[in-house]
Design a protein around this motif. Structure first.
Motif, PDB file in Angstrom:
ATOM      1  N   PHE A  81       0.828  -1.205   0.000  1.00 24.34           N
ATOM      2  CA  PHE A  81       0.000   0.000   0.000  1.00 24.34           C
ATOM      3  C   PHE A  81       0.864   1.257   0.000  1.00 24.34           C
ATOM      4  CE2 PHE A  81      -1.861   3.527   2.339  1.00 24.34           C
ATOM      5  CZ  PHE A  81      -3.003   3.760   1.593  1.00 24.34           C
ATOM      6  N   PHE A  82       1.809   1.338   0.931  1.00 24.13           N
ATOM      7  CA  PHE A  82       2.618   2.549   1.042  1.00 24.13           C
ATOM      8  C   PHE A  82       3.579   2.707  -0.134  1.00 24.13           C
ATOM      9  CE2 PHE A  82       1.135   2.468   5.422  1.00 24.13           C
ATOM     10  CZ  PHE A  82       0.888   3.811   5.643  1.00 24.13           C
ATOM     11  N   ARG A  83       4.028   1.608  -0.720  1.00 28.39           N
ATOM     12  CA  ARG A  83       4.890   1.733  -1.892  1.00 28.39           C
ATOM     13  C   ARG A  83       4.082   2.157  -3.124  1.00 28.39           C
ATOM     14  NH1 ARG A  83       7.708   1.922   1.342  1.00 28.39           N
ATOM     15  NH2 ARG A  83       7.777   3.975   0.391  1.00 28.39           N
ATOM     16  N   ARG A  84       2.881   1.626  -3.276  1.00 24.35           N
ATOM     17  CA  ARG A  84       2.061   1.964  -4.436  1.00 24.35           C
ATOM     18  C   ARG A  84       1.597   3.407  -4.420  1.00 24.35           C
ATOM     19  NH1 ARG A  84      -2.381  -2.830  -5.691  1.00 24.35           N
ATOM     20  NH2 ARG A  84      -0.951  -4.303  -6.693  1.00 24.35           N
ATOM     21  N   TYR A  85       1.106   3.864  -3.272  1.00 20.52           N
ATOM     22  CA  TYR A  85       0.391   5.137  -3.244  1.00 20.52           C
ATOM     23  C   TYR A  85       1.140   6.264  -2.528  1.00 20.52           C
ATOM     24  CZ  TYR A  85      -3.148   1.662  -4.343  1.00 20.52           C
ATOM     25  OH  TYR A  85      -3.834   0.615  -4.907  1.00 20.52           O
ATOM     26  N   GLY A  86       1.997   5.918  -1.578  1.00 25.11           N
ATOM     27  CA  GLY A  86       2.749   6.948  -0.874  1.00 25.11           C
ATOM     28  C   GLY A  86       1.860   7.939  -0.132  1.00 25.11           C
ATOM     29  N   VAL A  87       0.676   7.500   0.295  1.00 25.73           N
ATOM     30  CA  VAL A  87      -0.267   8.386   0.982  1.00 25.73           C
ATOM     31  C   VAL A  87      -0.076   8.275   2.496  1.00 25.73           C
ATOM     32  CG1 VAL A  87      -2.698   8.931   1.347  1.00 25.73           C
ATOM     33  CG2 VAL A  87      -1.936   8.108  -0.883  1.00 25.73           C
ATOM     34  N   ALA A  88       0.036   9.417   3.155  1.00 26.44           N
ATOM     35  CA  ALA A  88       0.184   9.410   4.616  1.00 26.44           C
ATOM     36  C   ALA A  88      -0.514  10.630   5.199  1.00 26.44           C
ATOM     37  CB  ALA A  88       1.655   9.380   5.000  1.00 26.44           C
ATOM     38  N   ASP A  89      -1.750  10.881   4.734  1.00 23.18           N
ATOM     39  CA  ASP A  89      -2.513  11.999   5.285  1.00 23.18           C
ATOM     40  C   ASP A  89      -3.137  11.587   6.622  1.00 23.18           C
ATOM     41  OD1 ASP A  89      -4.594  10.326   4.559  1.00 23.18           O
ATOM     42  OD2 ASP A  89      -5.253  11.536   2.864  1.00 23.18           O
ATOM     43  N   GLY A  90      -3.913  12.495   7.208  1.00 25.84           N
ATOM     44  CA  GLY A  90      -4.481  12.233   8.531  1.00 25.84           C
ATOM     45  C   GLY A  90      -5.367  11.005   8.565  1.00 25.84           C
ATOM     46  N   HIS A  91      -6.129  10.783   7.497  1.00 29.75           N
ATOM     47  CA  HIS A  91      -7.030   9.632   7.438  1.00 29.75           C
ATOM     48  C   HIS A  91      -6.240   8.326   7.468  1.00 29.75           C
ATOM     49  CE1 HIS A  91     -10.937   7.805   6.573  1.00 29.75           C
ATOM     50  NE2 HIS A  91     -10.326   7.012   5.701  1.00 29.75           N
ATOM     51  N   ILE A  92      -5.165   8.270   6.687  1.00 33.00           N
ATOM     52  CA  ILE A  92      -4.339   7.063   6.634  1.00 33.00           C
ATOM     53  C   ILE A  92      -3.599   6.851   7.953  1.00 33.00           C
ATOM     54  CG2 ILE A  92      -2.312   6.019   5.548  1.00 33.00           C
ATOM     55  CD1 ILE A  92      -4.868   5.775   3.920  1.00 33.00           C
ATOM     56  N   ILE A  93      -3.140   7.927   8.573  1.00 32.63           N
ATOM     57  CA  ILE A  93      -2.448   7.795   9.857  1.00 32.63           C
ATOM     58  C   ILE A  93      -3.382   7.192  10.907  1.00 32.63           C
ATOM     59  CG2 ILE A  93      -1.463   9.103  11.788  1.00 32.63           C
ATOM     60  CD1 ILE A  93      -0.249  10.998   9.726  1.00 32.63           C
ATOM     61  N   LEU A  94      -4.629   7.649  10.923  1.00 35.50           N
ATOM     62  CA  LEU A  94      -5.607   7.111  11.868  1.00 35.50           C
ATOM     63  C   LEU A  94      -5.866   5.631  11.606  1.00 35.50           C
ATOM     64  CD1 LEU A  94      -7.677   7.504  14.133  1.00 35.50           C
ATOM     65  CD2 LEU A  94      -9.333   8.215  12.386  1.00 35.50           C
ATOM     66  N   LEU A  95      -6.087   5.270  10.347  1.00 39.01           N
ATOM     67  CA  LEU A  95      -6.323   3.868  10.001  1.00 39.01           C
ATOM     68  C   LEU A  95      -5.103   3.011  10.309  1.00 39.01           C
ATOM     69  CD1 LEU A  95      -8.233   4.230   6.595  1.00 39.01           C
ATOM     70  CD2 LEU A  95      -9.180   3.465   8.778  1.00 39.01           C
ATOM     71  N   ASN A  96      -3.926   3.549  10.057  1.00 37.45           N
ATOM     72  CA  ASN A  96      -2.701   2.789  10.294  1.00 37.45           C
ATOM     73  C   ASN A  96      -2.503   2.520  11.795  1.00 37.45           C
ATOM     74  OD1 ASN A  96      -0.045   1.856   8.856  1.00 37.45           O
ATOM     75  ND2 ASN A  96       0.644   2.949  10.670  1.00 37.45           N
ATOM     76  N   CYS A  97      -2.811   3.510  12.628  1.00 40.28           N
ATOM     77  CA  CYS A  97      -2.707   3.312  14.084  1.00 40.28           C
ATOM     78  C   CYS A  97      -3.665   2.214  14.543  1.00 40.28           C
ATOM     79  CB  CYS A  97      -3.005   4.619  14.807  1.00 40.28           C
ATOM     80  SG  CYS A  97      -1.726   5.884  14.620  1.00 40.28           S
ATOM     81  N   LEU A  98      -4.880   2.228  14.000  1.00 39.31           N
ATOM     82  CA  LEU A  98      -5.843   1.184  14.339  1.00 39.31           C
ATOM     83  C   LEU A  98      -5.347  -0.178  13.874  1.00 39.31           C
ATOM     84  CD1 LEU A  98      -8.600   0.352  15.421  1.00 39.31           C
ATOM     85  CD2 LEU A  98      -9.593   0.988  13.216  1.00 39.31           C
ATOM     86  N   LEU A  99      -4.742  -0.221  12.694  1.00 39.05           N
ATOM     87  CA  LEU A  99      -4.198  -1.474  12.159  1.00 39.05           C
ATOM     88  C   LEU A  99      -3.119  -2.038  13.087  1.00 39.05           C
ATOM     89  CD1 LEU A  99      -3.843  -3.568   9.847  1.00 39.05           C
ATOM     90  CD2 LEU A  99      -2.203  -1.973   8.826  1.00 39.05           C
ATOM     91  N   LEU A 100      -2.225  -1.184  13.544  1.00 39.07           N
ATOM     92  CA  LEU A 100      -1.136  -1.647  14.405  1.00 39.07           C
ATOM     93  C   LEU A 100      -1.670  -2.187  15.728  1.00 39.07           C
ATOM     94  CD1 LEU A 100       1.536   1.156  13.815  1.00 39.07           C
ATOM     95  CD2 LEU A 100       1.262  -1.039  12.631  1.00 39.07           C
ATOM     96  N   LEU A 101      -2.700  -1.531  16.276  1.00 40.13           N
ATOM     97  CA  LEU A 101      -3.324  -2.028  17.505  1.00 40.13           C
ATOM     98  C   LEU A 101      -3.910  -3.420  17.286  1.00 40.13           C
ATOM     99  CD1 LEU A 101      -4.340  -1.588  20.411  1.00 40.13           C
ATOM    100  CD2 LEU A 101      -6.360  -0.476  19.434  1.00 40.13           C
ATOM    101  N   LEU A 102      -4.559  -3.624  16.147  1.00 36.77           N
ATOM    102  CA  LEU A 102      -5.172  -4.919  15.840  1.00 36.77           C
ATOM    103  C   LEU A 102      -4.113  -6.001  15.616  1.00 36.77           C
ATOM    104  CD1 LEU A 102      -8.004  -3.669  13.469  1.00 36.77           C
ATOM    105  CD2 LEU A 102      -8.297  -4.657  15.746  1.00 36.77           C
ATOM    106  N   VAL A 103      -2.996  -5.630  15.014  1.00 38.07           N
ATOM    107  CA  VAL A 103      -1.907  -6.591  14.793  1.00 38.07           C
ATOM    108  C   VAL A 103      -1.393  -7.109  16.130  1.00 38.07           C
ATOM    109  CG1 VAL A 103       0.508  -6.788  14.045  1.00 38.07           C
ATOM    110  CG2 VAL A 103      -1.190  -5.773  12.515  1.00 38.07           C
ATOM    111  N   LEU A 104      -1.204  -6.212  17.088  1.00 39.90           N
ATOM    112  CA  LEU A 104      -0.736  -6.632  18.410  1.00 39.90           C
ATOM    113  C   LEU A 104      -1.787  -7.466  19.125  1.00 39.90           C
ATOM    114  CD1 LEU A 104       1.024  -3.350  19.621  1.00 39.90           C
ATOM    115  CD2 LEU A 104       2.103  -5.450  18.806  1.00 39.90           C
ATOM    116  N   PHE A 105      -3.064  -7.109  18.953  1.00 42.20           N
ATOM    117  CA  PHE A 105      -4.150  -7.867  19.564  1.00 42.20           C
ATOM    118  C   PHE A 105      -4.215  -9.292  19.030  1.00 42.20           C
ATOM    119  CE2 PHE A 105      -8.489  -9.417  18.773  1.00 42.20           C
ATOM    120  CZ  PHE A 105      -8.953  -9.571  20.063  1.00 42.20           C
ATOM    121  N   THR A 106      -3.894  -9.458  17.740  1.00 44.09           N
ATOM    122  CA  THR A 106      -4.058 -10.747  17.068  1.00 44.09           C
ATOM    123  C   THR A 106      -2.867 -11.678  17.261  1.00 44.09           C
ATOM    124  OG1 THR A 106      -5.376  -9.592  15.387  1.00 44.09           O
ATOM    125  CG2 THR A 106      -4.644 -11.806  14.832  1.00 44.09           C
TER     126      THR A 106
END
Length: 248
Positions: A81-106
C-alpha cells in the motif's frame, strides 16, 4: 530502455508505478510494531531449562512458521500500500494506528491457534498432554479461533479502507486505468477475505465445528482467483507494446 524494462519485469509490483519512493516515519513505526508482533509469536513460550524442554521448544517451529506466514502476509499488504500510493494523510495515519493495535491484539491468539492445532496432531498420535496442560478442549479452541477471526477480519477491513481511500484519491495520485482496476481488485479481494473469516468465526463460536471451522479459510485463495477473473485489469498504455531497446 533496456534497464527500465528489466527493472519493471523483475519488480515486486511490475504493473504498478510506485509512488512511495522514500520510507516515511509512519512506516518505520509500523515496521517496529510488526517486528514486536513477530517477536511475540516466536518468543511466547517459556524459556527452556532442561534438554526435554529444549527439544519441545524446537518443535514449536511448526506452529510458529504458520503464524509467522500469516502475519507476514498482513505486513506485505501494508508494505505494498505505502509503496504503491505513498499516501500518509491524517485519514491514513488514523487507520494505520488502528491497524497496528489490531496486529498486536491478534499476535497471541494467532500463535495459540497453531499451538493448539499442533497439540491436536500430537493428541491424534497418542499424546494429549500439550492440550491438557493448556486447558484447551473443543469449545475453548473454537473461542480462540473466534478471537483470531475477529482480529484478522478487522485487520483486513482497515486495510481495505486504506486502499479505498487511495482509490478516492486516484486523480490526485495520477493512477492509470489499469492501476485503478488493480486497486479496485485488491479492495474486493480484501472484502471477500473479511466475509470468509467472519463465516469462520461464526462457525467456530456458535457451531459444533469449533476450531475445525478454520478450514473454511482455505476458500480465501480460490475466492481471490475468482475476483481476479471477475475484475480484469486492462493493459496499461505505458506498458503495452513496449519493446526492449538497446541503451543509448
Amino acid at each position: 530502455m533496456l534497464r527500465e524494462r528489466i527493472s519493471r519485469e523483475l519488480d515486486h509490483d511490475p504493473r504498478f508505478s510506485w509512488r512511495g519512493e522514500s520510507v516515511t516515519r509512519i512506516e518505520n513505526l509500523s515496521d517496529i510494531v510488526f517486528a514486536l508482533a513477530l517477536g511475540m509469536i516466536v518468543s511466547s513460550a517459556a524459556r527452556p531449562e532442561t534438554f526435554d524442554q529444549l527439544t519441545a521448544n524446537l518443535l514449536t517451529i511448526i506452529p510458529v512458521t504458520a503464524a509467522f506466514a500469516i502475519l507476514f502476509m498482513i505486513w506485505n499488504a501494508h508494505y505494498v500500500f505505502f509503496r504503491r500510493y505513498g499516501v500518509a494523510d491524517g485519514h491514513i495515519i488514523l487507520l494505520n494506528c488502528l491497524l497496528l493495535l489490531l496486529v498486536l491484539f491478534t499476535a497471541y491468539p494467532l500463535r495459540f491457534i497453531f499451538d493448539s492445532l499442533y497439540g491436536y496432531v500430537q493428541g491424534v498420535m497418542g499424546d494429549w498432554s500439550r492440550l491438557e496442560a493448556a486447558g484447551i478442549g473443543y469449545r475453548e479452541a473454537g473461542v480462540i479461533m473466534g478471537y483470531f477471526a475477529l482480529g484478522y477480519g478487522l485487520i483486513y477491513l482497515v486495510i481495505s479502507q486504506m486502499y479505498a481511500h487511495a482509490l478516492n484519491k486516484a486523480e490526485l495520485l495520477g493512477l492509470s486505468a489499469s492501476e485503478i482496476e488493480m486497486t479496485r481488485q485488491s479492495i474486493w479481494i480484501f472484502r471477500v477475505q473479511i466475509l470468509i473469516v467472519a463465516l469462520t468465526g461464526v462457525c467456530a463460536v456458535w457451531s459444533p465445528m469449533y476450531a475445525f471451522s478454520g478450514w473454511i479459510m482455505g476458500l480465501i485463495w480460490p475466492a481471490a482467483l475468482l475476483v481476479d477473473r471477475l475484475i480484469p485489469v486492462p493493459e496499461d498504455d505505458r506498458n503495452a507494446g513496449s519493446e526492449i531497446q538497446p541503451d543509448g
